[in-house]
Scaffold this motif. Structure first.
Motif, mmCIF file in Angstrom:
data_model
loop_
_atom_site.group_PDB
_atom_site.id
_atom_site.type_symbol
_atom_site.label_atom_id
_atom_site.label_comp_id
_atom_site.label_asym_id
_atom_site.label_seq_id
_atom_site.Cartn_x
_atom_site.Cartn_y
_atom_site.Cartn_z
ATOM 1 N N ILE A 208 0.813 -1.259 -0.143
ATOM 2 C CA ILE A 208 0.241 0.105 -0.031
ATOM 3 C C ILE A 208 0.975 1.273 0.066
ATOM 4 O O ILE A 208 0.626 2.164 -0.727
ATOM 5 N N ALA A 209 2.086 1.270 0.952
ATOM 6 C CA ALA A 209 2.831 2.581 0.855
ATOM 7 C C ALA A 209 3.692 2.639 -0.487
ATOM 8 O O ALA A 209 3.625 3.839 -0.770
ATOM 9 N N ASP A 210 3.918 1.660 -1.037
ATOM 10 C CA ASP A 210 4.666 1.777 -2.483
ATOM 11 C C ASP A 210 3.797 2.338 -3.413
ATOM 12 O O ASP A 210 4.394 3.188 -4.207
ATOM 13 N N GLU A 211 2.615 1.680 -3.429
ATOM 14 C CA GLU A 211 1.697 2.033 -4.217
ATOM 15 C C GLU A 211 1.088 3.586 -4.019
ATOM 16 O O GLU A 211 1.153 4.470 -5.150
ATOM 17 N N LEU A 212 1.020 4.011 -3.120
ATOM 18 C CA LEU A 212 0.904 5.506 -2.635
ATOM 19 C C LEU A 212 1.862 6.559 -2.914
ATOM 20 O O LEU A 212 1.792 7.709 -3.188
ATOM 21 N N GLN B 33 0.164 9.312 -9.307
ATOM 22 C CA GLN B 33 -1.101 9.011 -9.495
ATOM 23 C C GLN B 33 -2.262 10.017 -9.454
ATOM 24 O O GLN B 33 -1.903 11.058 -8.631
ATOM 25 N N HIS B 34 -3.179 9.862 -10.059
ATOM 26 C CA HIS B 34 -4.531 10.667 -10.046
ATOM 27 C C HIS B 34 -5.604 9.732 -9.728
ATOM 28 O O HIS B 34 -5.951 8.796 -10.264
ATOM 29 N N ASP C 135 -2.809 7.975 9.440
ATOM 30 C CA ASP C 135 -1.132 7.763 9.416
ATOM 31 C C ASP C 135 -0.626 8.633 8.035
ATOM 32 O O ASP C 135 -1.134 9.248 7.516
ATOM 33 N N ASP C 136 0.883 8.388 8.000
ATOM 34 C CA ASP C 136 1.624 8.933 6.900
ATOM 35 C C ASP C 136 1.049 8.539 5.455
ATOM 36 O O ASP C 136 0.683 9.243 4.627
ATOM 37 N N GLY C 137 0.300 7.216 5.357
ATOM 38 C CA GLY C 137 0.044 6.913 3.887
ATOM 39 C C GLY C 137 -1.392 7.692 3.920
ATOM 40 O O GLY C 137 -1.774 7.815 2.632
ATOM 41 N N TYR C 138 -2.192 7.885 4.789
ATOM 42 C CA TYR C 138 -3.437 8.314 4.703
ATOM 43 C C TYR C 138 -3.242 10.010 4.274
ATOM 44 O O TYR C 138 -3.635 10.305 3.363
ATOM 45 N N ARG C 139 -2.188 10.595 4.872
ATOM 46 C CA ARG C 139 -1.810 11.997 4.531
ATOM 47 C C ARG C 139 -1.244 12.038 3.126
ATOM 48 O O ARG C 139 -1.660 12.957 2.244
ATOM 49 N N ARG C 140 -0.545 11.093 2.746
ATOM 50 C CA ARG C 140 -0.264 10.904 1.173
ATOM 51 C C ARG C 140 -1.285 10.878 0.431
ATOM 52 O O ARG C 140 -1.482 11.615 -0.871
#
Length: 186
Positions: free
Chosen positions: A37-41, A45-46, A66-71
């Protein structure tokens, strides 16, 4: 130059996006899934989201952001909705019109890959319109049976797919990547 569209769906073995009592990731989260998930985010991307998926994600409590959500919430995002008028995420816009026509335009004029996450009604429309380049299914090891909610492909027309990649995550999840072929069904 046209850009690509990848559809990502998390489903049970019997094809449901959620179960009546299933927690997030159907209760099968793990370090390899989190890394995927982190790598994909992290990739440019749009995002393309339906109203319900956007509302669920935007409504996560602060402790889940978390950081992933913020990204994710900072990425350029189009939310397809006839009822929302504004979006909380800084990079999000609301598109009240035709999802297929809008995505066609983004594919033709965009230079950033397009990606859906969940958003079954949007996915179904884009598959039927032949706009999907990759269909990635993260298959979780359970059958939700009669408690299944949101069948992933209800109402989608028959579509021939070619398997282009298979990956195993956390020793129990299968990431299946397909490319629609455009060939008629035999």
């Amino acid at each position: 130059m046209a850009t690509t569209l990848t559809v990502d769906l998390f489903v049970s073995v019997d094809g449901f996006a959620k179960g009546e009592h299933s927690p997030g990731y159907f209760g099968y989260g793990g370090p390899e899934l989190e890394r995927w998930i982190a790598d994909e985010l992290a990739r440019p991307q749009h995002l393309l989201l339906g109203r319900r998926t956007y509302a669920a994600l935007a409504g996560l409590p602060p402790e889940a952001q978390d950081d992933g959500y913020r990204r994710m919430s900072s990425l350029p995002t189009t939310v397809f909705s006839r009822t929302l008028t504004d979006a909380e995420w800084p990079g999000a816009t609301i598109e009240p019109g035709d999802a297929v026509g809008h995505v066609r335009g983004l594919r033709e004029s965009g230079d950033v890959p397009l990606r859906t996450m969940g958003s079954l009604s949007v996915v179904q429309q884009l598959l039927d319109a032949g706009l999907v380049d990759r269909l990635r299914l993260m298959v979780f090891p359970l059958l939700v049976g009669p408690g299944g909610r949101e069948p992933g492909f209800a109402g989608v027309s028959e579509t021939d797919l070619e398997l282009v990649d298979v990956r195993r995550l956390d020793g129990r999840l299968a990431l299946l990547e397909y490319a629609p072929t455009g060939r008629p069904i035999p």
